[in-house]
Scaffold this motif. Structure first.
Motif, short mmCIF file in Angstrom:
data_model
loop_
_atom_site.label_atom_id
_atom_site.label_comp_id
_atom_site.label_asym_id
_atom_site.label_seq_id
_atom_site.Cartn_x
_atom_site.Cartn_y
_atom_site.Cartn_z
N ALA A 7 -36.29 5.23 25.05
CA ALA A 7 -35.80 5.58 23.72
C ALA A 7 -36.86 5.34 22.66
CB ALA A 7 -34.54 4.79 23.40
N ASN A 11 -38.17 8.29 20.20
CA ASN A 11 -37.88 8.14 18.78
C ASN A 11 -39.17 8.20 17.96
OD1 ASN A 11 -36.45 7.72 16.44
ND2 ASN A 11 -36.22 5.52 16.74
N LEU A 14 -40.37 11.80 17.76
CA LEU A 14 -39.56 12.58 16.83
C LEU A 14 -39.92 12.26 15.38
CD1 LEU A 14 -36.06 12.54 18.55
CD2 LEU A 14 -37.58 14.48 18.24
N GLN A 15 -40.18 10.99 15.10
CA GLN A 15 -40.57 10.62 13.74
C GLN A 15 -41.91 11.26 13.36
OE1 GLN A 15 -40.52 6.37 13.64
NE2 GLN A 15 -38.29 6.23 13.48
#
Length: 97
Positions: A7, A11, A14-15
């Motif tokens: 994760a 994450n 994606l940021q």
């Protein structure tokens, strides 16, 4: 535990992607190209792709021989292990009750 390990990098990626898109809106073309297989340039939805008429038959023709080959290989390996006394199943006398 594995999900927690996965994760964080997802994450983070994606940021970073959202920051790049915010910094340069021209990067959105990447997303538009990704969706181009569903829509025409005019915005109309493309027709449904053709389906294979014997799809289920093809699955059975692939799975059933695979099961037979796997069963044959495992039977031969079990016989080899038993013949060479590498693995011999224990004879339990509890079955006579």
């Amino acid at each position: 535990m594995v999900v927690g390990r996965l994760a964080f990098p997802i994450n983070l990626a994606l940021q970073q992607f959202s920051r790049r898109v915010a910094a340069n809106p021209g990067n959105l073309k990447v997303l538009q190209r990704h969706m181009s297989s569903v829509y025409f340039r005019s915005g109309a939805i493309k027709p449904k792709p053709e389906e294979m008429p014997f799809g289920l038959l093809a699955i059975f023709c692939a799975v059933i021989p695979g099961l037979f080959v796997g069963a044959t290989i495992s039977k031969n390996v079990a016989n080899f292990l038993e013949e060479n006394d590498l693995f011999v199943p224990a004879d339990d006398d509890d079955d006579e009750d």
